[in-house]
Design a protein around this motif. Sequence first.
Motif, PDB file in Angstrom:
ATOM      1  N   ALA A 163       2.917   4.156   5.527  1.00 46.07           N
ATOM      2  CA  ALA A 163       1.776   3.230   5.527  1.00 46.07           C
ATOM      3  C   ALA A 163       1.981   2.151   4.470  1.00 46.07           C
ATOM      4  CB  ALA A 163       0.475   3.997   5.283  1.00 46.07           C
ATOM      5  N   ASP A 164       2.465   2.539   3.298  1.00 45.27           N
ATOM      6  CA  ASP A 164       2.729   1.558   2.253  1.00 45.27           C
ATOM      7  C   ASP A 164       3.849   0.596   2.635  1.00 45.27           C
ATOM      8  OD1 ASP A 164       0.723   2.389   0.560  1.00 45.27           O
ATOM      9  OD2 ASP A 164       2.030   3.590  -0.729  1.00 45.27           O
ATOM     10  N   LEU A 165       4.728   1.035   3.524  1.00 46.27           N
ATOM     11  CA  LEU A 165       5.823   0.185   3.996  1.00 46.27           C
ATOM     12  C   LEU A 165       5.435  -0.601   5.250  1.00 46.27           C
ATOM     13  CD1 LEU A 165       8.765   2.698   3.457  1.00 46.27           C
ATOM     14  CD2 LEU A 165       8.297   0.601   2.134  1.00 46.27           C
ATOM     15  N   ASP A 166       4.142  -0.517   5.626  1.00 44.59           N
ATOM     16  CA  ASP A 166       3.572  -1.295   6.732  1.00 44.59           C
ATOM     17  C   ASP A 166       4.028  -0.875   8.129  1.00 44.59           C
ATOM     18  OD1 ASP A 166       2.099  -2.789   4.893  1.00 44.59           O
ATOM     19  OD2 ASP A 166       3.759  -4.187   4.605  1.00 44.59           O
ATOM     20  N   TYR A 167       4.416   0.368   8.285  1.00 46.35           N
ATOM     21  CA  TYR A 167       4.691   0.877   9.628  1.00 46.35           C
ATOM     22  C   TYR A 167       3.377   1.219  10.320  1.00 46.35           C
ATOM     23  CZ  TYR A 167       9.653   1.371   8.594  1.00 46.35           C
ATOM     24  OH  TYR A 167      10.955   1.113   8.272  1.00 46.35           O
TER      25      TYR A 167
END
Length: 184
Positions: free
Chosen positions: A138-142
């Motif tokens: 989520a933090d990597l925007d997946y």
Amino acid sequence: MTRTALLVMDLQQAIVGRVPGLDADFTPRLARAVAAARTAGVPVVHVVVGFRPGRPEAKSSPLFGALPEGAFTDGDPGAEIHPDVAPRPGEAVVTKKRVSAFAGSDLELVLRGEGVDHLVLAGLATSGVVLSTVRQAADLDYRLTVLADGCADRDAEVHRVLTEKVFPHQGEVTAVDAWIAGLG
């Protein structure tokens, strides 16, 4: 355009054997998800725990440092991927050194190289690799989908809370059969 990958995480013999109460349909259910992904052209990425001989990268970890000598190294039968979901030639097998599928691995490079921006997660344990990977992804925007019945935990209540209350804030939570139906 969204490109999806199915991550099958920590489905190794020693880990499958350590989850009490794992229903007999668990690995066959994941095998259906893997087969459906392959048929639909969705890349399947197998994520495993693994260490080099002597396990120097595990020694500083309270969790992994406590494992017996030789655990999750080459030649350890417990490190083998469960045969129900074993990789086919050409499928990526990513070796991680910590709980998250991203920690100490080249997973992000593999995913970016394939143009993947949507992850479908399955694995053992819900409170371990699945939770850690959900948070980091989520933090990597997946974009995320968690297969609730494609995950399990030693504590059924923890699994329930994560899949019903925590993960829905990060992405979609669905069942294996519902996900498969949506592929067609």
